[in-house]
Design a protein around this motif. Sequence first.
Motif, short mmCIF file in Angstrom:
data_model
loop_
_atom_site.label_atom_id
_atom_site.label_comp_id
_atom_site.label_asym_id
_atom_site.label_seq_id
_atom_site.Cartn_x
_atom_site.Cartn_y
_atom_site.Cartn_z
N ALA A 219 0.83 -1.21 0.00
CA ALA A 219 0.00 0.00 0.00
C ALA A 219 0.86 1.26 0.00
N ASP A 220 2.04 1.20 0.61
CA ASP A 220 2.92 2.36 0.70
C ASP A 220 3.86 2.52 -0.49
N GLU A 221 3.90 1.53 -1.40
CA GLU A 221 4.82 1.59 -2.52
C GLU A 221 4.37 2.66 -3.52
N GLY B 241 9.15 1.11 -11.38
CA GLY B 241 9.21 0.47 -12.68
C GLY B 241 9.20 1.44 -13.85
N GLN B 242 8.92 2.71 -13.60
CA GLN B 242 8.94 3.73 -14.63
C GLN B 242 10.32 4.42 -14.63
N TRP C 154 17.64 9.44 -4.98
CA TRP C 154 18.75 8.62 -4.53
C TRP C 154 19.90 8.74 -5.51
N ALA C 155 21.09 8.40 -5.03
CA ALA C 155 22.33 8.61 -5.79
C ALA C 155 22.51 7.54 -6.86
N LEU D 19 13.08 3.36 -11.97
CA LEU D 19 12.78 3.51 -10.54
C LEU D 19 12.60 2.16 -9.86
N VAL D 20 13.40 1.94 -8.85
CA VAL D 20 13.32 0.72 -8.04
C VAL D 20 12.13 0.84 -7.09
N PRO D 21 11.66 -0.27 -6.53
CA PRO D 21 10.57 -0.18 -5.55
C PRO D 21 10.98 0.74 -4.40
#
Length: 55
Positions: free
Chosen positions: A7-9, A14-15, A39-40, A46-48
Amino acid sequence: MSQQEIADECPGTGQHGHMDENAVGDEWYVICHVCGAKWAGGSTLLVPHRDRRKG
């Protein structure tokens, strides 16, 4: 993965995010276009990650 984690993801997972190359030195950052998480380095895919808009 728990129901709360799902729910918080962020829906941006994935984009492709945006690269921010304005950092000092050779570092650059990826910024999620949905929630603004940053993030660096790494890939622009985009990772989860947790949706920052949910507090």
